[in-house]
Design a protein around this motif. Structure first.
Motif, PDB file in Angstrom:
ATOM      1  N   TYR A   1       0.828  -1.203   0.000  1.00  0.00           N
ATOM      2  CA  TYR A   1       0.000   0.000   0.000  1.00  0.00           C
ATOM      3  C   TYR A   1       0.862   1.252   0.000  1.00  0.00           C
ATOM      4  CZ  TYR A   1      -2.689   3.765   2.182  1.00  0.00           C
ATOM      5  OH  TYR A   1      -3.244   4.968   2.493  1.00  0.00           O
TER       6      TYR A   1
ATOM      7  N   SER B   1       2.601   1.830  -3.290  1.00  0.00           N
ATOM      8  CA  SER B   1       1.703   2.385  -4.292  1.00  0.00           C
ATOM      9  C   SER B   1       1.486   3.869  -4.053  1.00  0.00           C
ATOM     10  CB  SER B   1       0.356   1.656  -4.264  1.00  0.00           C
ATOM     11  OG  SER B   1       0.529   0.314  -4.590  1.00  0.00           O
ATOM     12  N   LEU B   2       1.351   4.202  -2.787  1.00  0.00           N
ATOM     13  CA  LEU B   2       1.125   5.601  -2.442  1.00  0.00           C
ATOM     14  C   LEU B   2       2.338   6.454  -2.812  1.00  0.00           C
ATOM     15  CD1 LEU B   2      -1.437   6.705  -1.103  1.00  0.00           C
ATOM     16  CD2 LEU B   2      -0.219   6.750   1.075  1.00  0.00           C
TER      17      LEU B   2
ATOM     18  N   LEU C   1       2.537   7.058  -6.485  1.00  0.00           N
ATOM     19  CA  LEU C   1       1.595   8.091  -6.931  1.00  0.00           C
ATOM     20  C   LEU C   1       2.093   9.483  -6.556  1.00  0.00           C
ATOM     21  CD1 LEU C   1      -1.869   6.494  -6.119  1.00  0.00           C
ATOM     22  CD2 LEU C   1      -0.931   7.017  -8.358  1.00  0.00           C
TER      23      LEU C   1
ATOM     24  N   ARG D   1      -4.459  -1.513 -18.838  1.00  0.00           N
ATOM     25  CA  ARG D   1      -5.470  -1.173 -17.828  1.00  0.00           C
ATOM     26  C   ARG D   1      -5.367  -2.103 -16.618  1.00  0.00           C
ATOM     27  NH1 ARG D   1     -10.019  -1.693 -20.708  1.00  0.00           N
ATOM     28  NH2 ARG D   1     -10.220  -3.883 -20.119  1.00  0.00           N
ATOM     29  N   ASN D   2      -5.236  -3.391 -16.877  1.00  0.00           N
ATOM     30  CA  ASN D   2      -5.175  -4.343 -15.772  1.00  0.00           C
ATOM     31  C   ASN D   2      -3.918  -4.153 -14.927  1.00  0.00           C
ATOM     32  OD1 ASN D   2      -7.572  -5.387 -16.594  1.00  0.00           O
ATOM     33  ND2 ASN D   2      -6.701  -7.187 -17.622  1.00  0.00           N
TER      34      ASN D   2
ATOM     35  N   PHE E   1      -2.362  -1.370 -14.461  1.00  0.00           N
ATOM     36  CA  PHE E   1      -2.568  -0.157 -13.664  1.00  0.00           C
ATOM     37  C   PHE E   1      -3.481  -0.446 -12.460  1.00  0.00           C
ATOM     38  CE2 PHE E   1      -4.688   3.784 -12.537  1.00  0.00           C
ATOM     39  CZ  PHE E   1      -3.683   4.717 -12.572  1.00  0.00           C
ATOM     40  N   VAL E   2      -4.587  -1.123 -12.713  1.00  0.00           N
ATOM     41  CA  VAL E   2      -5.545  -1.403 -11.633  1.00  0.00           C
ATOM     42  C   VAL E   2      -4.918  -2.315 -10.583  1.00  0.00           C
ATOM     43  CG1 VAL E   2      -7.751  -2.517 -11.092  1.00  0.00           C
ATOM     44  CG2 VAL E   2      -7.554  -1.031 -13.094  1.00  0.00           C
ATOM     45  N   ARG E   3      -4.204  -3.299 -11.026  1.00  0.00           N
ATOM     46  CA  ARG E   3      -3.579  -4.219 -10.062  1.00  0.00           C
ATOM     47  C   ARG E   3      -2.521  -3.511  -9.232  1.00  0.00           C
ATOM     48  NH1 ARG E   3      -2.719 -10.006 -13.081  1.00  0.00           N
ATOM     49  NH2 ARG E   3      -1.853 -10.499 -11.022  1.00  0.00           N
TER      50      ARG E   3
ATOM     51  N   PHE F   1      -2.339  -0.107  -8.547  1.00  0.00           N
ATOM     52  CA  PHE F   1      -2.784   0.998  -7.698  1.00  0.00           C
ATOM     53  C   PHE F   1      -4.107   0.738  -6.978  1.00  0.00           C
ATOM     54  CE2 PHE F   1      -0.078   3.151 -10.886  1.00  0.00           C
ATOM     55  CZ  PHE F   1       0.926   3.529 -10.017  1.00  0.00           C
ATOM     56  N   TRP F   2      -4.825  -0.279  -7.348  1.00  0.00           N
ATOM     57  CA  TRP F   2      -6.024  -0.596  -6.588  1.00  0.00           C
ATOM     58  C   TRP F   2      -5.774  -1.812  -5.695  1.00  0.00           C
ATOM     59  CZ3 TRP F   2      -9.862  -3.548  -4.725  1.00  0.00           C
ATOM     60  CH2 TRP F   2     -11.026  -2.887  -4.284  1.00  0.00           C
ATOM     61  N   PHE F   3      -5.226  -2.864  -6.290  1.00  0.00           N
ATOM     62  CA  PHE F   3      -4.961  -4.071  -5.512  1.00  0.00           C
ATOM     63  C   PHE F   3      -3.593  -4.016  -4.825  1.00  0.00           C
ATOM     64  CE2 PHE F   3      -8.236  -5.484  -8.426  1.00  0.00           C
ATOM     65  CZ  PHE F   3      -9.072  -6.235  -7.615  1.00  0.00           C
ATOM     66  N   CYS F   4      -2.838  -2.952  -5.068  1.00  0.00           N
ATOM     67  CA  CYS F   4      -1.547  -2.735  -4.413  1.00  0.00           C
ATOM     68  C   CYS F   4      -0.555  -3.877  -4.653  1.00  0.00           C
ATOM     69  CB  CYS F   4      -1.741  -2.542  -2.907  1.00  0.00           C
ATOM     70  SG  CYS F   4      -2.858  -1.215  -2.486  1.00  0.00           S
ATOM     71  N   GLU F   5      -0.678  -4.533  -5.776  1.00  0.00           N
ATOM     72  CA  GLU F   5       0.270  -5.614  -6.079  1.00  0.00           C
ATOM     73  C   GLU F   5       1.607  -5.010  -6.484  1.00  0.00           C
ATOM     74  OE1 GLU F   5      -1.230  -8.538  -8.814  1.00  0.00           O
ATOM     75  OE2 GLU F   5      -3.252  -8.418  -7.980  1.00  0.00           O
TER      76      GLU F   5
ATOM     77  N   GLU G   1      -1.228  12.862  -3.177  1.00  0.00           N
ATOM     78  CA  GLU G   1      -1.246  11.451  -3.557  1.00  0.00           C
ATOM     79  C   GLU G   1      -2.366  10.678  -2.869  1.00  0.00           C
ATOM     80  OE1 GLU G   1       1.040  12.900  -1.835  1.00  0.00           O
ATOM     81  OE2 GLU G   1       1.641  11.709  -0.097  1.00  0.00           O
TER      82      GLU G   1
ATOM     83  N   PHE H   1      -5.097   8.534  -4.667  1.00  0.00           N
ATOM     84  CA  PHE H   1      -5.260   7.123  -4.308  1.00  0.00           C
ATOM     85  C   PHE H   1      -6.722   6.822  -3.975  1.00  0.00           C
ATOM     86  CE2 PHE H   1      -4.931   3.332  -1.694  1.00  0.00           C
ATOM     87  CZ  PHE H   1      -3.994   2.588  -2.390  1.00  0.00           C
TER      88      PHE H   1
ATOM     89  N   ILE I   1      -8.614   6.694  -7.182  1.00  0.00           N
ATOM     90  CA  ILE I   1      -8.425   5.405  -7.867  1.00  0.00           C
ATOM     91  C   ILE I   1      -9.254   4.326  -7.181  1.00  0.00           C
ATOM     92  CG2 ILE I   1      -6.711   3.596  -8.327  1.00  0.00           C
ATOM     93  CD1 ILE I   1      -4.657   5.833  -8.778  1.00  0.00           C
TER      94      ILE I   1
ATOM     95  N   ALA J   1      -9.716  -7.089 -13.679  1.00  0.00           N
ATOM     96  CA  ALA J   1      -8.306  -6.753 -13.455  1.00  0.00           C
ATOM     97  C   ALA J   1      -7.390  -7.969 -13.518  1.00  0.00           C
ATOM     98  CB  ALA J   1      -8.140  -6.051 -12.112  1.00  0.00           C
TER      99      ALA J   1
END
Lengths: 185, 265
Positions: free
Chosen positions: A94, A97-98, A101, A136-137, A139-141, A143-147, B3, B7, B10, B21
């Motif tokens: 997390y 990712s933060l 960003l 897209r995937n 990016f989502v993984r 910044f959203w799933f924090c992978e 940020e 976040f 997002i 995803a």
């Protein structure tokens, strides 16, 4: 078992619903919680709390996207746990990712600016729909799933460099898109 | 915007994007799946090409082949054939070449043996004893050019090994030896039918390269480039040997487009 059947079990108040949920999304939930909480025990607790939240939310709700529904609940629970513990000590995926960003934003950005995050989220969604599935995937993984980049690369049979380049380009395009939409980054 | 706000924004993205995803990009999967096809196809094509080449070098090519209308003497065209003089002077419908001159002559004996040939005129039975060979085109153009209906052979596409044509002189008797068959100068009229000369066997120079059976026809003409035809326009066997054995005539065309017929006895 597909999502519709699992939701039907929740509506029927069958405890099997939780078992099936864990079977299908348990790994995803645990990894997501672990990335936010950076602790396996806390992550397990968070996942169990999430199952309970889902049990209590359904049948009032009938989610169309069950995976997104359960992951949102899990993230809320994880952040609540994080705040309760100590927000300053958070780390892991997390935080990474933060930080990533943060680099994306310019120094001229003002932290006090009032932003309608829902509106901004809709703009980001619109932008992501213009991207191909792969970018897209990723990016989502990220910044959203924090992978982590390494996890994404392993799962997609790509190199970390390729994933990083994809993320960099998507962020640049997102920045241009949001600036055109009137956002100050 | 900081940020954290970004976040959180997002975090608000639509559910369907989250649902998809972890889907595998289909295009990449297909690319990986079909990646082996290109080298496999390349190998297959190379193998097939190799087999074809190998077989082409190991299968004996039958000697000859071109049939009427497909064969070829480069210099022969319909125009030149039409303009070619007939040895017999004016022949209304067909070109006929008669040669009483013995055929292949060795280089040493040629000067002494050539003068025995005669050319029979179409309307006369008498012969011209001093005529050694059919006159070259310049000498014959005084008469009406023959109306030849012979169509010129087309371009040749086949280069098959030609049969050897040894010549022999036994006293005054000279002949061309083709596949063990002796062909002697014909003294009867042979009409070249419309449709061609027959099967092209090669030039004299070509088929008799290892012999000295070159000087046939007029002494002025260079017979080394004369074309030899198997007179079998109606036959279409793939084997020139078979065609040859079925027929008793061959035709030689010299550089002046005069025709010399040889028959088998």
């Amino acid at each position: 078992m597909n999502d519709t059947d699992i939701i039907a079990l929740y509506w029927a108040r069958s405890e099997t619903a939780i078992t099936e949920t864990d079977r299908k999304y348990g790994a995803l939930c645990r990894s997501l919680a672990a990335r936010i909480l950076n602790n396996a025990a806390d992550a397990e607790e968070c996942v169990n709390d999430t199952y309970l939240t889902v049990w209590n939310s359904i049948p009032d709700a009938r989610p169309t996207h069950f995976k997104a529904f359960i992951c949102r609940l899990l993230k809320n629970n994880a952040f609540n746990m994080l705040r309760r513990a100590n927000a300053q000590k958070r780390s892991g995926g997390y935080t990474e990712s933060l930080d990533e960003l943060k680099e994306f934003l310019s120094s001229a950005s003002t932290p006090d600016t009032e932003i309608d995050t829902k509106e901004l989220g809709r703009a980001i969604s619109d932008f992501l729909r213009t991207q191909n599935d792969r970018h897209r995937n990723i990016f989502v993984r990220r910044f959203w799933f924090c992978e982590s980049v390494g996890e994404i690369a392993d799962d997609l049979d790509m190199t970390e460099a390729t994933v990083s380049v994809s993320l960099y380009r998507t962020k640049q395009k997102l920045k241009n898109y949001l600036e055109k939409e009137g956002y100050v980054l | 915007m900081n940020e954290r706000q970004l976040f959180e924004a997002i975090d608000q993205i639509d559910d369907d994007l989250l649902e998809r995803a972890h889907d595998r990009p289909a295009a990449r999967g297909n690319a990986v799946f079909f990646r082996w096809i290109v080298p496999a196809a390349t190998l297959a094509v190379a193998a097939i090409a190799g087999i074809i080449v190998w077989r082409a070098h190991n299968i004996p090519v039958p000697p000859v082949v071109p049939q009427t209308g497909q064969t070829t003497v480069p210099a022969m065209s319909a125009t030149t054939l039409r303009a070619a003089p007939s040895v017999r002077g004016s022949e209304p419908t067909a070109v006929t070449a008669r040669q009483t001159q013995p055929s292949a002559v060795s280089r040493e004996s040629a000067p002494n043996t050539l003068p025995t040939a005669t050319v029979t005129q179409p309307t006369a039975t008498e012969t011209q004893p001093t005529e050694t060979r059919p006159a070259p085109s310049a000498d014959v153009t005084g008469g009406a050019p023959a109306e030849t209906t012979v169509s010129a052979p087309a371009e040749t596409t086949v280069s098959a090994p030609a049969p050897s044509v040894p010549s022999s002189t036994v006293g005054e008797e000279r002949y061309i030896l083709l596949y063990g068959q002796k062909y002697y100068p014909s003294d009867d009229d042979t009409v070249i039918p419309e449709g061609g000369m027959g099967t092209f066997l090669g030039t004299v120079q070509h088929i008799a390269a290892d012999t000295d059976a070159v000087p046939i026809g007029s002494p002025q003409a260079d017979m080394s480039g004369a074309a030899v035809y198997l007179f079998s326009p109606s036959l279409n066997s793939n084997s020139p040997v078979v065609d040859l054995l079925r027929n008793d005539k061959i035709i030689l065309v010299d550089s002046n487009h005069q025709y010399f017929v040889y028959t088998r006895r």
